[in-house]
Design an enzyme around this catalytic site. Structure first.
Site, short mmCIF file in Angstrom:
data_model
loop_
_atom_site.label_atom_id
_atom_site.label_comp_id
_atom_site.label_asym_id
_atom_site.label_seq_id
_atom_site.Cartn_x
_atom_site.Cartn_y
_atom_site.Cartn_z
CD GLU A 142 -2.51 -0.98 2.25
OE1 GLU A 142 -3.96 -2.37 1.71
OE2 GLU A 142 -2.44 -0.63 3.66
CD GLU A 188 -3.22 -6.18 1.97
OE1 GLU A 188 -4.86 -5.47 2.33
OE2 GLU A 188 -2.27 -5.98 1.92
#
Length: 465
Positions: free
Chosen positions: A166, A356
């Site tokens: 991220e 994810e």
């Protein structure tokens, strides 16, 4: 005319789960591992630390056997930098290197491809203390050394890699990169310099992988929060565009094109805070673009021009009143995932790996030693259906990993926010016996994988507990 319908998901599609080392391994001071910034985090009252987590370090064979039973052919985790280099520099720790050799061998022996993240918010603590983390180019160089060490060691075992988890959180969450703003003369300038340093570290890792591992595939990874204008007002539309640029597009543009976009540089030049480019930085970025894009996806939001604050880097974000949310306020929006996939593929024409997606819920075992998590099945079914629709519309997606396989400690230190198909018997501070139990979703996901996403068992929507 041949009207036979072909399956939208191709053979070889990657199915599995995703975790991090620090949220699952435990053994925080075993095997020669040094402390990371995670180990130094204050523990919030009533929550857990990460010292034991779910004890994957000692129980990985048991867990991998369960993943094989579900049919996983891919499993994403991260390598702990401080397990390889206990203080972030110096010589590598052979015991740490051997642990991941053994782990990857066990995965491969069970038909599971390792998908490996180099960095997941767990900088060796000494690099934060000595250099202020990624605020220093010294740490960028040490990251390159670390990356080259693990590529050389595991290149024959790992094909799919991610540099930073991220990475689009760097601008707003410098603490995840071991950076303090306490002594910054200009905090916004520091934030963009650290962002630049992370891009350079990323590009160096792409370069190193392609040099050392023929056929190795590297992604840039973002958490994609789909945003919508809060209304049809043109002011909301432009506010949403500007928020999306800094939330997502900036990072993907650099990953895919190797250049800073003009919507960023024009603003930074106007403010006089363009980050310092060392000699060769521009060429390094341009010559080392990614092989694929990786995303996490959990929620969507809206953007309201009325809530934009001029002194904020990203602002105007507000909940969507049209969507239900989980108990942590994360809007449940499967269509938002399809929106993100279509947008990314239209912009970059790169294959996409969803690494994810999942839902956290407070759960306890019932009298049958399981969890009737129909809400998780419903959540995942609806998201997978939207992935399939995006693929029917021409988007190239080659894998889908849920967040969590077993339950795990959240990145914020909560264990009761459970994500897994496998219940781990522990509480926030009470480790109990750490025994594993299959939830109802275990067999559902097993069926999904066995049918390559064809059988999702359509059923009525269920509500969260």
């Amino acid at each position: 005319m041949n009207m036979t319908k072909t399956a939208v998901i191709p053979e070889g599609f990657l199915w599995g789960g995703a975790v991090t080392s620090f949220q699952t391994e435990g053994a925080w001071d075993e095997g020669g591992k040094g402390p990371s910034i995670v180990d130094a985090r204050p523990v919030k009252e009533g929550q857990s630390d990460w010292k034991t987590a779910v004890d994957f370090y000692h129980r990985y064979k048991e867990d991998i056997a369960l993943f094989k039973e579900m049919g996983f052919n891919a499993y994403r985790t991260s390598i702990s930098w401080s397990r390889i280099f206990p203080d972030g520099e110096g010589e590598p720790n052979e015991e740490g290197l051997q642990f991941y050799d053994d782990l990857f061998d066990e995965m491969l022996a069970n038909g599971i491809q390792p998908v490996i993240t180099l960095y997941h918010f767990d900088l060796p603590l000494q690099l934060a203390k000595k250099y202020n983390g990624f605020a220093s180019r010294k740490v960028v160089d040490l990251f390159d050394k670390y990356a080259r060490t693990v590529f050389a060691r595991y290149g024959e075992k790992v094909k799919y890699w991610l540099t930073f988890n991220e990475q689009n959180l760097v601008l707003t969450n410098l603490q995840y990169w071991g950076v303090s703003t306490d002594e910054a003369d200009n905090e916004e300038a520091l934030r963009y310099q650290v962002t630049h340093n992370s891009f350079i570290a990323h590009a160096k890792a792409v370069k190193a992988l392609h040099e050392l591992v023929p056929g190795g595939q590297m992604a840039g990874m973002v958490t994609y929060m789909t945003t919508y204008p809060n209304s049809c007002l043109p002011e909301d539309v432009i506010a949403n565009m500007k928020a999306k640029e800094l939330l997502v597009d900036f990072y993907l543009d650099v990953f895919a094109t190797g250049e800073y976009p003009s919507y960023v540089t024009s603003n930074l030049q106007r403010k006089g805070i363009m980050p310092h480019f060392e000699e060769g930085d521009a060429e390094l970025l341009k010559e080392n673009t990614v092989d694929y894009i990786s995303i996490s996806y959990y929620q969507s939001q809206t953007v309201s021009s009325e809530k934009v604050k001029e002194d904020a880097i990203i602002s105007g974000i507000t909940p969507n009143p049209n969507l239900k949310a989980n108990e942590w306020g994360w809007a449940i929006d499967p269509i938002g995932l399809r929106v993100s996939l279509k947008d990314m593929y239209a912009r970059y024409r790169l294959p996409i790996f969803i690494t994810e997606n999942g839902i956290g819920v407070r759960e306890e075992l019932n009298d049958n030693n399981t969890v009737e998590d129909d809400y998780r099945i419903d959540y995942l079914r609806n998201h997978i259906n939207q992935v399939k629709l995006a693929m029917e519309e021409g988007v190239e997606v080659f894998g889908y990993l849920t967040w969590g396989s077993t339950d795990l400690i959240s990145s914020g230190g909560q264990f009761e926010k459970r994500y897994g198909f496998i219940y781990v018997n522990r509480g926030e501070s009470d480790l109990r016996d750490l025994k594993r139990y299959k939830k109802k979703s275990f067999n559902w996901y097993k069926q999904v994988i066995a049918t390559n996403g064809e059988n999702l068992e359509e059923s009525k929507t269920v509500t969260l507990p």
